[in-house]
Design a protein around this motif. Sequence first.
Motif, PDB file in Angstrom:
ATOM      1  N   ASN B  16      41.189  30.592  16.791  1.00 46.96           N
ATOM      2  CA  ASN B  16      39.671  30.609  16.658  1.00 46.96           C
ATOM      3  C   ASN B  16      39.359  31.660  15.655  1.00 46.96           C
ATOM      4  N   ARG B  17      40.304  32.492  15.222  1.00 42.19           N
ATOM      5  CA  ARG B  17      39.987  33.635  14.116  1.00 42.19           C
ATOM      6  C   ARG B  17      39.846  32.539  12.933  1.00 42.19           C
ATOM      7  N   ARG B  20      36.673  30.627  12.915  1.00 40.16           N
ATOM      8  CA  ARG B  20      35.628  31.593  12.470  1.00 40.16           C
ATOM      9  C   ARG B  20      35.274  31.816  11.062  1.00 40.16           C
ATOM     10  N   ARG B  24      32.241  30.958   8.356  1.00 38.75           N
ATOM     11  CA  ARG B  24      31.788  32.317   7.682  1.00 38.75           C
ATOM     12  C   ARG B  24      31.867  31.595   6.296  1.00 38.75           C
TER      13      ARG B  24
END
Lengths: 65, 140
Positions: B16-17, B20, B24
């Motif tokens: 998930n990191r 994300r 970005r």
Amino acid sequence: MKNRLKVLRAERDWTQADLAGAVDVSRQTINAIEKGKFDPSLPLAFRFARLFEKSIEEIFEDDAV
Amino acid sequence: MSQKSLESSQWTTRQNRNARALARWTTAWVLSLALAQFGPRFLWDEATLLSSIGIALNLAIGIGMILANRRLIMDLDEMQRQVQLEAMAFALGIGLVFGLAYAMLDTVNLISFDARIPELAAFIALVFMASVFRGTRRLK
């Protein structure tokens, strides 16, 4: 390739997510392997063998055999 | 088994990191693209230095996006990587074949409008997304 992952997992009362975490793959990958839709690499097969303390042949079986 | 569940959750958290971070970088890249494209006309009146900085910024952020995408792919497991690889093969192959055919349609004047790169990029992105969807469904 057939395998006994689902049986071995059930014997230990593990979920697919538990097994996925133990061998560092996604739950979807465990599901695909259990259903025979994806054949794991040799390193991943060894991780299953170490985890269940069995030989690779005791977990995986070649369809052609 | 709680330790295994914790490891699984850590793996998901890492995925998930990475996703994300890529989101970005992609957002920043799209914004920098818009800035480089429309800035000269609407913000700095065609000033060469600022236009050059805009394009350099877009390139730098683009490199960051590529690296974030690489990190995401390297952290995927082997089945997810296979899905991505097949999708990239389709996107690259179809993009090349259809892209050149599209350009030829323009060159030999079989279409009344100009063949443009953004249309090709959008087409490649759509093929990639459709291929990932197809690959994921096939292995479900």
